[in-house]
Structures are given as structure tokens and as C-alpha cells.
Design a protein around this motif. Structure first.
Motif, PDB file in Angstrom:
ATOM      1  N   ASP A   1      10.508 -26.185 -42.566  1.00  0.00           N
ATOM      2  CA  ASP A   1      11.560 -25.238 -42.169  1.00  0.00           C
ATOM      3  C   ASP A   1      12.878 -25.548 -42.859  1.00  0.00           C
ATOM      4  O   ASP A   1      13.597 -24.647 -43.293  1.00  0.00           O
ATOM      5  CB  ASP A   1      11.782 -25.292 -40.653  1.00  0.00           C
ATOM      6  CG  ASP A   1      10.643 -24.622 -39.890  1.00  0.00           C
ATOM      7  OD1 ASP A   1       9.774 -24.024 -40.551  1.00  0.00           O
ATOM      8  OD2 ASP A   1      10.637 -24.713 -38.651  1.00  0.00           O
ATOM      9  N   GLU A   2      13.193 -26.838 -42.951  1.00  0.00           N
ATOM     10  CA  GLU A   2      14.463 -27.213 -43.580  1.00  0.00           C
ATOM     11  C   GLU A   2      14.475 -26.866 -45.061  1.00  0.00           C
ATOM     12  O   GLU A   2      15.466 -26.351 -45.582  1.00  0.00           O
ATOM     13  CB  GLU A   2      14.668 -28.726 -43.445  1.00  0.00           C
ATOM     14  CG  GLU A   2      15.560 -29.099 -42.296  1.00  0.00           C
ATOM     15  CD  GLU A   2      15.812 -30.596 -42.267  1.00  0.00           C
ATOM     16  OE1 GLU A   2      16.403 -31.143 -43.215  1.00  0.00           O
ATOM     17  OE2 GLU A   2      15.376 -31.224 -41.274  1.00  0.00           O
ATOM     18  N   ILE A   3      13.358 -27.175 -45.746  1.00  0.00           N
ATOM     19  CA  ILE A   3      13.290 -26.914 -47.186  1.00  0.00           C
ATOM     20  C   ILE A   3      13.374 -25.411 -47.438  1.00  0.00           C
ATOM     21  O   ILE A   3      14.159 -24.941 -48.270  1.00  0.00           O
ATOM     22  CB  ILE A   3      11.991 -27.510 -47.788  1.00  0.00           C
ATOM     23  CG1 ILE A   3      12.028 -29.040 -47.675  1.00  0.00           C
ATOM     24  CG2 ILE A   3      11.809 -27.054 -49.231  1.00  0.00           C
ATOM     25  CD1 ILE A   3      10.720 -29.729 -48.057  1.00  0.00           C
ATOM     26  N   VAL A   4      12.575 -24.658 -46.694  1.00  0.00           N
ATOM     27  CA  VAL A   4      12.590 -23.203 -46.861  1.00  0.00           C
ATOM     28  C   VAL A   4      14.000 -22.674 -46.573  1.00  0.00           C
ATOM     29  O   VAL A   4      14.511 -21.808 -47.296  1.00  0.00           O
ATOM     30  CB  VAL A   4      11.525 -22.547 -45.940  1.00  0.00           C
ATOM     31  CG1 VAL A   4      11.731 -21.040 -45.858  1.00  0.00           C
ATOM     32  CG2 VAL A   4      10.123 -22.870 -46.451  1.00  0.00           C
ATOM     33  N   GLY A   5      14.650 -23.239 -45.539  1.00  0.00           N
ATOM     34  CA  GLY A   5      16.006 -22.803 -45.183  1.00  0.00           C
ATOM     35  C   GLY A   5      17.003 -23.013 -46.317  1.00  0.00           C
ATOM     36  O   GLY A   5      17.844 -22.149 -46.584  1.00  0.00           O
ATOM     37  N   ILE A   6      16.889 -24.149 -46.990  1.00  0.00           N
ATOM     38  CA  ILE A   6      17.821 -24.444 -48.091  1.00  0.00           C
ATOM     39  C   ILE A   6      17.632 -23.426 -49.225  1.00  0.00           C
ATOM     40  O   ILE A   6      18.603 -22.921 -49.787  1.00  0.00           O
ATOM     41  CB  ILE A   6      17.620 -25.897 -48.596  1.00  0.00           C
ATOM     42  CG1 ILE A   6      18.085 -26.889 -47.520  1.00  0.00           C
ATOM     43  CG2 ILE A   6      18.376 -26.127 -49.910  1.00  0.00           C
ATOM     44  CD1 ILE A   6      17.680 -28.339 -47.782  1.00  0.00           C
ATOM     45  N   PHE A   7      16.385 -23.088 -49.532  1.00  0.00           N
ATOM     46  CA  PHE A   7      16.151 -22.122 -50.616  1.00  0.00           C
ATOM     47  C   PHE A   7      16.508 -20.697 -50.188  1.00  0.00           C
ATOM     48  O   PHE A   7      16.942 -19.886 -51.003  1.00  0.00           O
ATOM     49  CB  PHE A   7      14.712 -22.228 -51.130  1.00  0.00           C
ATOM     50  CG  PHE A   7      14.535 -23.412 -52.041  1.00  0.00           C
ATOM     51  CD1 PHE A   7      14.918 -23.344 -53.376  1.00  0.00           C
ATOM     52  CD2 PHE A   7      14.058 -24.624 -51.559  1.00  0.00           C
ATOM     53  CE1 PHE A   7      14.799 -24.447 -54.219  1.00  0.00           C
ATOM     54  CE2 PHE A   7      13.942 -25.729 -52.384  1.00  0.00           C
ATOM     55  CZ  PHE A   7      14.320 -25.640 -53.721  1.00  0.00           C
ATOM     56  N   ARG A   8      16.349 -20.404 -48.918  1.00  0.00           N
ATOM     57  CA  ARG A   8      16.747 -19.067 -48.440  1.00  0.00           C
ATOM     58  C   ARG A   8      18.248 -18.881 -48.622  1.00  0.00           C
ATOM     59  O   ARG A   8      18.707 -17.797 -48.982  1.00  0.00           O
ATOM     60  CB  ARG A   8      16.357 -18.874 -46.990  1.00  0.00           C
ATOM     61  CG  ARG A   8      14.862 -18.736 -46.819  1.00  0.00           C
ATOM     62  CD  ARG A   8      14.534 -18.250 -45.440  1.00  0.00           C
ATOM     63  NE  ARG A   8      14.964 -16.873 -45.298  1.00  0.00           N
ATOM     64  CZ  ARG A   8      14.201 -15.884 -44.826  1.00  0.00           C
ATOM     65  NH1 ARG A   8      12.966 -16.153 -44.437  1.00  0.00           N
ATOM     66  NH2 ARG A   8      14.654 -14.671 -44.727  1.00  0.00           N
ATOM     67  N   GLU A   9      19.003 -19.938 -48.375  1.00  0.00           N
ATOM     68  CA  GLU A   9      20.463 -19.856 -48.582  1.00  0.00           C
ATOM     69  C   GLU A   9      20.797 -19.508 -50.027  1.00  0.00           C
ATOM     70  O   GLU A   9      21.835 -18.931 -50.322  1.00  0.00           O
ATOM     71  CB  GLU A   9      21.125 -21.196 -48.257  1.00  0.00           C
ATOM     72  CG  GLU A   9      21.253 -21.482 -46.778  1.00  0.00           C
ATOM     73  CD  GLU A   9      21.752 -22.899 -46.537  1.00  0.00           C
ATOM     74  OE1 GLU A   9      22.211 -23.569 -47.488  1.00  0.00           O
ATOM     75  OE2 GLU A   9      21.670 -23.343 -45.370  1.00  0.00           O
ATOM     76  N   LEU A  10      19.909 -19.919 -50.949  1.00  0.00           N
ATOM     77  CA  LEU A  10      20.147 -19.649 -52.377  1.00  0.00           C
ATOM     78  C   LEU A  10      19.594 -18.285 -52.786  1.00  0.00           C
ATOM     79  O   LEU A  10      19.599 -17.941 -53.965  1.00  0.00           O
ATOM     80  CB  LEU A  10      19.484 -20.741 -53.229  1.00  0.00           C
ATOM     81  CG  LEU A  10      20.040 -22.159 -53.061  1.00  0.00           C
ATOM     82  CD1 LEU A  10      19.208 -23.151 -53.869  1.00  0.00           C
ATOM     83  CD2 LEU A  10      21.506 -22.213 -53.500  1.00  0.00           C
TER      84      LEU A  10
END
Ligand code: PHE
Length: 361
Positions: A117-126
Motif C-alpha cells: 500500500d505504501e509503495i503504490v501510494g508513493i507512485f500514485r502521488e507521482l
């Protein structure tokens, strides 16, 4: 307890008084009136009759009557209290309402779920979207479209888990297998819509590997893919370095080492500074001070051609990382099998703080 007054009539009353602690609510109310009632309670009448007695007798007898009155009074009061507690206890089914509340166990996210979830969240922000694909794949998506030569050893029965079933209608011919990486979803994504493409692809992958402290036959991956006009290796490096700084810490050092994958050219592996020793060298990083976290590279021209994109116009980069391995780094877990064991002591220790055994009873 046997009260002896020295007067037979008072002894009789004393015996009645002694039975007060065994009375029920109704009997108690009746006995209180019978003993102490203002008009005709036996003890009240005895007290009233004192005036008719000779003087010396009046003193001793009167003292005994008073003793019995206060004994009766005390026993009645305490029996009444006892019965009231019993009534409120009965109302709540015999439970003790004064006991402290029990903590409700609300559970916690599994460390791997949390990392994903954290990794996906970081890329979603981008600006990356999330894509998914099937775990049962065809050889074409898993290998051939990704530029693996048809005789590549990864396609060997010893390395990959094949299914004893033909592909569904409309799917490319070839054997069915459990996907060995999330990279086939790169192909599915590029075939589904024209660039610009920016996706992250979380999912499970399968390999014919024996289980040990650092290998699982089934584990998670997160793939990333960016395809557009004018995308270069600089975008890859900048994006993945930003990711490492967001996921680990802003001061985390990264390095890119040349590597090889059939579907990227050039290819690299990205290391982050060991999260346990911060670069000085420890058993977890085998003394190197670095930990490998992902493979990456520029999307190979042959792959772009396989999905009918013009490599003269479009370029792209891709990466793949393993959240199970990253969870080990993040939480300092020595054995990957702990992530599957369901040992509550382990899961509670690494669970999201505040989620386990919360105070909201
Ligand atoms: N699919 C590769 C693996 O499983 C990782 C990877 C993905 C490498 C994308 C480069 C680009 O090892």
C-alpha cells in the motif's frame, strides 16, 4: 451466634432477630414491622412496657431490650443492602459491572500488505495508475512478448510452474503457467491503450523455488512502467531515487548497478543503503552496506515492437520489486518464512502501531 439475655421472652425475640440474615425481601419488610414497628413491633411494645416494671428490673431488662433493638436494626439494614446488590446483579445476568473492560483485539494490516500500500501510494502521488493482470498467464505474455528467446532457461519446467490446461479461446497459443513476474502486465497494459502510460502493478508471482530463509515459491511483486515520448534513463533514476527517499528516509543513499533482463536495455539493479547498519556492513547485507531492492531498465525496443509501438517515437522505463523482501528490510525480519507463519507474536510486533489491542474496549 446465640444471644442470651437472661429473660426467656427476650431470648425468644433474640432468636427471631438471629434469623434476619436468612430472610428474603418480602419477609424482611414484614419482620422489620413485626419487630420494630412504631405501633405494635414486639420490641417497641417491650420498651413501652418498661414503665410497668419494678425499678431494678427496669434497668437490666431495659438495657437488654435496647441491645436487641439495635441488633435488629443493624441486621435488617445489612440484609437489605445484601438483597439490593443481589437485585442489580441479577439485572445484568450476574456480571460484575465493576470489573475493568476487556480490550477488543482489532487486528493489524499484514506487514507485506502495508508495504504494498505504501509503495503504490508513493507512485500514485507521482501520477501512476494501478493496473493488475491474471496470475495464470500464457507463455507469450510471461516470456516471449518480453523478448525472452524461446529456449530461455527461465521457461524450463524446473524454473516455472506450468498448468496442465490449454489457454482460453482468443489467447495466444502455448503453455499456461503461473506468472513468474508481474512484467507480463506491462504487455497487457501497452496493448490495452496507447501512451502515455504510467502504471504500477502489484500482484503475486510464482516460481519453482524451494522455500528457505530468503525464498518463497509464491511472493508479491510491484511492477512499474512509464512509456511516453522523450522518456530517458534520467526519469527512471530520478523517479526511483525519489521513491527510495520517500519509502525509507530522505537521507537514504541509492546506487544503480548494470544488470541484464531480456525486456530492458540498458538494465540495472538498484541498491539502497542497508537499513540495518546504514552502510557500515553487517550480516544482513553480507558486509557490503547495500541491499538490492529492484531490477529496472529502459523498455527494450523489441518489447515496444511486440506491442506495436514505434521505438523511434516512444521510449519507456520499467522496474520490478518484491514487497516481501522489502518488508524484511523495513522491519528487520531475519527470515522471509515469518511473513507466512501466522505467528501472532511476530505479527503483533510489526503490525501498524495503534491497531493492535487498541484502547477502544
Ligand atoms: N521482472 C523482473 C524480475 O522479476 C524485474 C524487472 C521488472 C526488471 C521490470 C526490469 C524491469 O526479476
Amino acid at each position: 451466634m446465640t444471644v442470651r439475655t437472661g429473660f426467656p421472652d427476650l431470648d425468644q425475640i433474640a432468636e427471631r432477630i438471629e434469623r434476619v440474615p436468612a430472610l428474603d425481601q418480602k419477609q424482611l419488610e414484614a419482620e422489620e414491622i413485626a419487630l420494630l414497628g412504631r405501633k405494635s413491633g414486639v420490641l417497641t411494645l417491650k420498651a413501652k412496657s418498661l414503665g410497668t416494671l419494678p425499678l431494678e428490673q427496669r434497668k437490666t431488662y431495659g438495657a437488654k431490650v435496647n441491645e436487641l433493638k439495635s441488633l435488629a436494626d443493624a441486621l435488617i439494614v445489612s440484609r437489605r443492602k445484601e438483597l439490593q446488590v443481589g437485585v442489580s446483579a441479577a439485572l445484568v445476568g450476574g456480571e460484575d459491572l465493576t470489573m475493568p473492560g476487556r480490550r477488543r483485539w482489532v487486528g493489524a494490516e499484514h506487514p507485506v500488505t502495508r508495504v504494498v500500500d505504501e509503495i503504490v501510494g508513493i507512485f500514485r502521488e507521482l501520477g501512476f495508475a494501478v493496473a493488475t493482470g491474471p496470475e495464470v498467464e500464457t507463455e507469450w505474455y510471461n516470456f516471449l512478448a518480453l523478448n525472452f528467446p524461446a529456449d530461455h532457461p527461465a521457461m524450463d519446467m524446473h524454473d516455472t510452474l506450468y498448468l496442465d490446461a490449454p489457454p482460453a479461446e482468443g489467447e495466444p497459443a502455448g503453455r499456461l503457467l503461473l506468472r513468474t513476474h508481474t512484467s507480463p502486465v506491462q504487455i497487457r497494459t501497452m496493448l490495452a491503450a496507447p501512451p502515455p502510460v504510467r502504471v504500477v502493478i502489484p500482484g503475486m508471482v510464482y516460481r519453482n523455488d524451494a522455500m528457505d530463509a530468503s525464498h518463497l515459491p509464491a511472493f508479491s511483486q510491484i511492477e512499474g512502467l512509464a512509456v511516453d515520448e522523450g522518456i530517458s534513463f534520467v526519469d527512471l533514476k530520478a523517479t526511483l531515487t525519489h521513491f527510495a527517499h520517500r519509502f525509507f528516509s530522505p537521507a537514504t543513499k541509492t546506487r544503480f548497478r548494470p544488470s541484464f533482463f531480456p525486456f530492458t536495455e540498458p538494465s540495472a539493479e538498484m541498491d539502497v543503503e542497508c537499513q540495518l547498519c546504514h552502510g557500515s556492513g553487517c550480516p544482513a547485507c553480507k558486509g557490503t552496506g547495500w541491499m538490492e531492492i529492484l531490477g529496472c531498465g529502459m523498455v527494450h525496443e523489441a518489447v515496444l515492437e511486440n506491442v506495436h509501438l514505434d521505438p523511434e517515437r516512444y521510449t519507456g522505463w520499467a522496474f520490478g520489486m518484491g514487497p516481501h523482501r522489502i518488508a524484511l528490510l523495513r522491519y528487520g525480519v531475519p527470515d522471509i518464512r515469518l511473513l507466512l507463519g501466522g505467528d501472532m507474536r511476530f505479527l503483533e510486533a510489526v503490525g501498524r502501531p495503534g491497531m493492535v489491542g487498541g484502547d477502544d474496549a
